[in-house]
Enzyme design. Sequence first.
Site, PDB file in Angstrom:
ATOM      1  CG  HIS A 101      -1.893   1.425   1.069  1.00  0.00           C
ATOM      2  ND1 HIS A 101      -3.288   0.973   0.320  1.00  0.00           N
ATOM      3  CD2 HIS A 101      -1.613   2.249   1.676  1.00  0.00           C
ATOM      4  CE1 HIS A 101      -3.839   2.284   0.834  1.00  0.00           C
ATOM      5  NE2 HIS A 101      -2.982   2.978   1.605  1.00  0.00           N
ATOM      6  CB  CYS A 102       2.220   3.178  -2.774  1.00  0.00           C
ATOM      7  SG  CYS A 102       3.079   4.531  -2.908  1.00  0.00           S
ATOM      8  N   PRO A 103       1.688   4.505   0.338  1.00  0.00           N
ATOM      9  CG  PRO A 103       2.197   6.018   1.991  1.00  0.00           C
ATOM     10  CD  PRO A 103       2.935   4.579   0.797  1.00  0.00           C
TER      11      PRO A 103
END
Length: 737
Positions: A484-486
Amino acid sequence: MSSGNSSTGTHTNGNFATLGSSPPSAVGGKGRAIPPKVTHEDASVELKTMNPERGAARGSIPLGEDIMQIARIGEVPAMQRLFDEKKFSANHKDEEGITPLHWAAINNQYAMCKFLLDSGADVNAKGGESVATPAMWAAQRCHYYIVHLLLQRGADPLLTDVQGYNILHLATIDGNAFLLVLLLHQEIPVDVVDQQGHTGLMWAAYKGYPALVDLFLRWGAHANAVDEGGLTPLHWALVKGSLPCVLKLIEYGADKFAKTRDGKTPAVVAGEMNTTRVWYRALDEYGYDLDGNAKVSSSGLASWVRNKSLMSKFFFLWPFAIVFAAVWILSNMVVYAAIPMMLVTVFGLQWVAQKAASQGPSEYRILQKTPYLSGVFAGSLFWVGFRYVFYVLPVTYSTSPILNGLFAIFFSLTTYFYIYSMVEDPGFVPKLGSRNQQRAVITELFEQWKFDEENFCVSCMVRRPLRSKHCKRCARCVAKHDHHCPWIDNCVGANNLRHFVLYITCLEVGIVLFVQLTFNYINSLPAPAQPQCNIINETLCDFVLRDTFTLVLDLWVCIQLVWITMLVAVQMIQISRNQTTYENMRGHSVDRSYPSSRAFASAVAAGTTSLNAAGLTSSGQGPNPALAQGAPRHRKHGCLQQWSSLLGIDTFFATARDGLRDGPRAVRPKNPFSRGVVTNCRDFWCDPAPYFGKREPGAAMLGGEVINYNRMYETPSRMHSGGGYQSLSVEDPEQGV
């Protein structure tokens, strides 16, 4: 709601008489058939443990003649011999009514249970001091394969023991989500009560099992049901003091002012149970004051702050102002004042964002869970584009046409792939349309011996394809989950992994081109008439003062080049191995620990060296949904520590420190998805999906063949060396987002 059964680990808390509800008697479907001490999960239950006197008496019986011992250890041939010799029947009972099926069930002897049932054993026979069925015995040991077998053979899930507990209550007390899922799909009334009016939801709330509370509520359990004393699930959650349970109940509309028969509200119960801090924090999370009433903002912005859609836009756009303010201050003030002024301004503007987050929707209470970080990148991209179009391009288009053309192309590609990665479905595994479909999937998994956290997601109620993972941030299972890439506020998975890699690759090239263009642009500008600098020499001062804003912006862009370069390198290596970041973390956790690799990959992929913060636990599986954990412990991190993680500063030290501790390099385990470097790269870059446009959900290539990760449940048979991922079925050493 106390329990004297140590084997179920029930928590005793406080004086229940003060709550207006007397505690039920000892929970246990077996009465004296429950060992007085907690046995290990894989330990069998001994006869002497259940009744020492009888155990001593049995010591004189030869093992081959002791039907109960034979059932306990699962010796089917010995049991068959006893039946053939007509010495016992399948329905033999001892003086307490306990049958061999009880012993086989509690000791997880599946083959013995099946043999006894085939031999005519009564599946609903009750025995023990609590008059419990074999299914109840198995349920309290969390042997849900045994429970499923007994249910298939006619076990009645609504039967109760002498204390009024049915198998649903006992399973809830034990705290296993998979067993509860199995039972709920047997059409047991979700709000069935025990003798004192306690529902399963009340037991889950009291025990502090947020996973079970969530499961009950999603199944339609009444959040405001009351027991004999008038206590609701919210009252019982506050007895335990589990914040996640209290939050979940408030989310589903639990009455914050409900009174017991003694007139006690949840607030009063919290005070008596010393859980007031939990109560106040839960109220604050959902925008209520300490009295439980909705907060009224003096500025009249309460309704705006609570609007998730509006706040999402705010958090995304606010960094545009922060980036501009920081660059403007550094470029227009003397350096001695500019740096402290910039820091004060940035922290002040970030404080505004944090204040808005604290008053906003509950899922936005942590700034890193908002689109804020994606806004930081988008803001930087916007100001680079703005500066280029209105300042750099007019000066350099004639002197550097090729460079301008290349930058325009890569800037456009970066913007396109960034937006596409951010808004595209990353590969969410489709949910099932009905409970009948869920029941069919569960039955199929039981038949394949795959009903576990590896193959079934309790949160999504779907069968988990290989290479998938449930993302807590997205609240969905993602096929071929990478991380999950912020920075894009989205997961990276089967559908957008290639777009994500193209985005960071184009960004890498674009930054290099922009830096070169900036120097060409500055050199083309006239020198300032009277340059004045206090620190740098006259030549450098002449260069800097020509367009300080653009140079500061260029410096900011160069900082981004650090983590972008690391991320591109990691992704390219993983592509060559046909491996995701999630699998990289997971493969290195199975007795093959590479701390520096884990810290490095976790930081560049998800902005932190912490596997938990990256959504990648030590086993890579995330929290174990089979174990209904209590409230998690949250570590507080300061602003500087958070930003050092996001910028990769702590990664440098973690890599250097852990690299010194790494032992000799071991042989890498085989990766079942690798087909060699050339084929892996060809599968990734040359699959039929369009580069510009939407791909078929889950579609990809593996070994030159088109597959669909949304429906891939079997491991490819072909094995090649390489990669860092070996087992698709490993035990999670954690508890268990």
